[in-house]
Design an enzyme around this catalytic site. Structure first.
Site: not given
Ligand code: PEP
Length: 256
Positions: A15, A101, A103, A179, A218, A239-240
């Site tokens: 999240w 991660h 980030e 993302g 994604s 993620g999203g």
């Molecule tokens: C993530 O944050 O681990 C991720 C894969 O994000 P997203 O699915 O938004 O690309």
């Protein structure tokens, strides 16, 4: 493509720094309602911000959805202002924790060495670490994808060994796909997953055969089925799309 070995698939929702008490309750209410209608064989996990873990734990007490934290301290306890330890997460009934991660690596300068220490702290605290690894676009374009991925993996192996690694989960997440809406093609992702498994096979046959390797970057309701059909992809880190109950559930269904 058929999976040669039966590794249970996992769909995990990260999240990130989203949500509120009310929004989390609504999201989980919708998700649990959808999940009771279908008998999913995949394991479903959510990773809310740490502050909300207690509420999520209470709400999910009677459900099959597991949960964990997005980060933890490499330290067990002490004067580390702002940090959260593995035992605190365990105290809130967390089963899993994300480590490394992209980030955290890029925005908070977490080195592979620190990520490995966090992986070890998670294991020592009785949590299942989900180790995130992946290359940037520049690294991919320079032909360095596997060097980077192996380096990130080996840093953890150096600290916890094959036995320690076998107690966690690996998530391959190309940084350029996180993302951005720019997902890796199923073939691109499969190639890296296959190479990760081959790398592990050089160390231990059983480790390679049993390691659950998730793809992240994604993933959505449209592309999940094709990605999860690949023989070395054992589910996804989302993620999203994990913030929308219907779409996240669709992704879970794609994994089984
Ligand atoms: C993530 O944050 O681990 C991720 C894969 O994000 P997203 O699915 O938004 O690309």
């Amino acid at each position: 493509m058929n999976k040669e070995v039966s590794r249970r698939t996992i769909v995990a929702g990260n999240w990130k720094m989203h949500g509120s008490r009310v929004a989390n309750q609504e999201l989980l209410q919708s998700l649990t309602a959808l999940m009771t209608k279908d008998n999913l064989s995949t394991e479903v996990l959510v990773f809310p911000p740490s502050l909300y873990l207690d509420g999520v734990s209470k709400q999910l007490a009677d459900s099959d959805i597991g949960f964990g934290a997005q980060n933890l301290s490499e330290q067990a306890k002490g004067a580390f202002t702002g940090e959260v330890s593995a035992s605190m997460l365990k105290d809130l009934n967390c089963g899993h924790v994300l480590v490394g991660h992209s980030e955290r690596r890029s925005l908070y300068n977490e080195s592979s060495k620190l990520v490995a220490e966090k992986y070890k702290a998670a294991l020592e605290g009785g949590l299942i670490p989900v180790l995130c690894i992946g290359e940037t676009l520049a690294e991919r374009e320079a032909g360095q994808t596997m060097d980077i991925v192996f380096r990130q993996l080996d840093a953890v192996l150096d600290v916890v060994g094959t036995e320690g690694l076998s107690q966690g989960i690996v998530a391959y997440e190309p940084v350029w796909a996180i993302g951005t809406g720019m997902t890796a093609s199923p073939e691109q992702a499969q190639e890296v997953h296959h190479d990760i498994r081959s790398h592990l096979r050089e160390l231990d046959e059983a480790l390679a055969a049993n390691m659950q390797i998730l793809y992240g970057g994604s993933v959505n309701g449209q592309n999940a089925t094709q990605l999860f059909a690949m023989s070395d992809i054992d589910g996804g880190l989302i993620g999203g799309a994990s913030l929308k109950a219907d779409e996240f559930f669709q992704i879970c269904k794609a994994a089984g």
